[in-house]
Design an enzyme around this catalytic site. Structure first.
Site, PDB file in Angstrom:
ATOM      1  N   GLU A 157      -1.468  -5.816   8.611  1.00  0.00           N
ATOM      2  CA  GLU A 157      -0.708  -5.416   9.592  1.00  0.00           C
ATOM      3  C   GLU A 157      -1.398  -5.504  11.072  1.00  0.00           C
ATOM      4  OE1 GLU A 157       0.042  -1.088   9.278  1.00  0.00           O
ATOM      5  OE2 GLU A 157       1.020  -1.417   7.277  1.00  0.00           O
TER       6      GLU A 157
ATOM      7  N   GLU B 117       9.289  -4.311  10.616  1.00  0.00           N
ATOM      8  CA  GLU B 117       9.540  -3.004   9.964  1.00  0.00           C
ATOM      9  C   GLU B 117      10.051  -2.240  11.221  1.00  0.00           C
ATOM     10  OE1 GLU B 117       7.075  -1.118   7.214  1.00  0.00           O
ATOM     11  OE2 GLU B 117       7.927   0.533   7.431  1.00  0.00           O
TER      12      GLU B 117
ATOM     13  N   ASP C 109       0.834  -1.222   0.096  1.00  0.00           N
ATOM     14  CA  ASP C 109      -0.028   0.072   0.139  1.00  0.00           C
ATOM     15  C   ASP C 109       0.835   1.128  -0.052  1.00  0.00           C
ATOM     16  OD1 ASP C 109       0.812   0.044   2.758  1.00  0.00           O
ATOM     17  OD2 ASP C 109      -1.066   0.315   3.618  1.00  0.00           O
ATOM     18  N   SER C 110       2.140   1.150   0.117  1.00  0.00           N
ATOM     19  CA  SER C 110       3.044   2.054  -0.138  1.00  0.00           C
ATOM     20  C   SER C 110       2.736   2.802  -1.480  1.00  0.00           C
ATOM     21  CB  SER C 110       4.599   1.635   0.220  1.00  0.00           C
ATOM     22  OG  SER C 110       4.875   0.474  -0.803  1.00  0.00           O
TER      23      SER C 110
ATOM     24  N   ASP D 211      -1.186  -6.354  -0.709  1.00  0.00           N
ATOM     25  CA  ASP D 211      -1.290  -5.523   0.808  1.00  0.00           C
ATOM     26  C   ASP D 211      -2.813  -5.217   1.234  1.00  0.00           C
ATOM     27  OD1 ASP D 211       0.193  -4.674   3.113  1.00  0.00           O
ATOM     28  OD2 ASP D 211       1.232  -3.017   2.214  1.00  0.00           O
TER      29      ASP D 211
ATOM     30  N   LYS E  60      -1.255  -9.709   2.590  1.00  0.00           N
ATOM     31  CA  LYS E  60      -0.597  -9.058   4.136  1.00  0.00           C
ATOM     32  C   LYS E  60      -1.430  -8.273   4.901  1.00  0.00           C
ATOM     33  CE  LYS E  60       3.170  -5.879   3.819  1.00  0.00           C
ATOM     34  NZ  LYS E  60       2.404  -4.679   4.760  1.00  0.00           N
TER      35      LYS E  60
HETATM   36  O1  KIV Z   1       3.488  -0.828   1.786  1.00  0.00           O
HETATM   37  C1  KIV Z   1       4.682  -1.490   1.442  1.00  0.00           C
HETATM   38  O2  KIV Z   1       5.598  -1.580   0.584  1.00  0.00           O
HETATM   39  C2  KIV Z   1       5.151  -2.400   2.574  1.00  0.00           C
HETATM   40  C3  KIV Z   1       6.564  -2.877   2.655  1.00  0.00           C
HETATM   41  C4  KIV Z   1       7.513  -1.752   2.955  1.00  0.00           C
HETATM   42  C5  KIV Z   1       6.678  -3.957   3.490  1.00  0.00           C
HETATM   43  O3  KIV Z   1       4.343  -2.614   3.632  1.00  0.00           O
END
Ligand code: KIV
Length: 271
Positions: free
Chosen positions: A122, A189, A51-52, A90, A120
């Site tokens: 959190e 992280e 989600d980055s 994510d 993924k």
């Molecule tokens: O959103 C993302 O890119 C991440 C990674 C940095 C692990 O969660």
């Protein structure tokens, strides 16, 4: 050690086995087909549609406003180009926290509509029931502990987590809880390297670190960071393997000057 770039598909069991075999896991992000294709053919083990993307592609300040529809769009694009790496999507903020059933519906969309092979999420103990629910229907889950960017307001920004013993013990407990709930791997992280080592040794599932030292079972970076494309800020844990942002800027400036000076196109570039 050489990188195997054959087309043997990387699966969830293969990722778990890598820990047992002592083989480090290399994970990178991608949000579009072009980048995903390059990263995949280079031999990376896991591609994360993080989600980055909201910050890197969308120019936003943080990841909180990223939506399911955006993440599905990015994941579909990445899926179209990936042949070998395990593809993990994510889950964005509020797409899994409301209830395990809501999480199941949204996680299912990543597999069904976008080609993801795992998701993924959190968080620690509070998401354990959700992990259990997803895993029970065959959706592999990667956990994410330490600095969890979707909780950045509560954490007071993007600080190192687990420096105090009490917090470190909580993170270790959370890691064991996620493993027990069925997570197949865990991103750590921005935690001290000693804590990441302790957690990695305590778990059977692989840990994948970002700013968590070299004792994790694997590493992940945001591809745009390690290629020097995202230049807004540069955390200490990012090693830059290229300066593509600078190279692009030079190329664009050269193009502009050629156009202004009427040296592009020349005869060989004309019909
Ligand atoms: O959103 C993302 O890119 C991440 C990674 C940095 C692990 O969660």
């Amino acid at each position: 050690m050489s990188v195997s770039t054959g087309t043997k598909k990387i699966t969830v069991p293969a990722i778990i086995k890598m820990k047992g075999d002592g083989e480090k896991i290399a994970m990178l992000t991608a949000y579009d087909a072009l980048m995903a294709g390059i990263v995949d053919i280079s031999g990376v083990d896991i591609i994360l549609v993080g989600d980055s993307a909201g910050m890197v592609m969308g120019g936003r300040e943080n990841t909180l406003s990223v939506t399911m529809e955006e993440m599905l769009h990015y994941t579909r694009a990445v899926h179209s180009a990936v042949e070998r790496a395990l593809l993990v999507a994510d889950m964005p903020f509020l797409s899994y926290q409301i209830s395990p059933e809501q999480a199941l519906q949204n996680a299912g969309r990543f597999l069904q509509e976008a080609g993801a092979e795992a998701v993924k999420i959190e968080g620690g103990a509070p998401v354990a029931e959700t992990v259990r629910r997803l895993v029970s229907v065959g959706i592999p889950v990667m956990g994410h502990l330490g600095l969890t960017p979707q909780s950045m307001h509560q954490l007071g920004g993007y600080r190192v987590q687990g420096k105090l013993r009490e917090k470190a013990e909580e993170l270790l407990r959370d890691a064991l809880t996620l493993q027990e709930a069925g997570a197949f791997s865990l991103v750590l992280e921005k935690v001290p390297a000693t804590l990441a080592e302790e957690i990695s040794k305590a778990l059977k599932i692989p840990t994948i670190g970002i700013g968590a030292g070299r004792h994790c079972d694997g590493q992940v970076l945001v591809t745009h960071d390690m290629l020097g494309l995202f230049r807004k800020f540069r955390p200490k844990f990012v090693r830059r393997y290229a300066e593509l942002g600078d190279a692009m800027e030079r190329a664009v400036k050269n193009y502009i000057s050629d156009v202004k000076e009427n040296t592009f196109p020349d005869d060989s570039e004309s019909y």
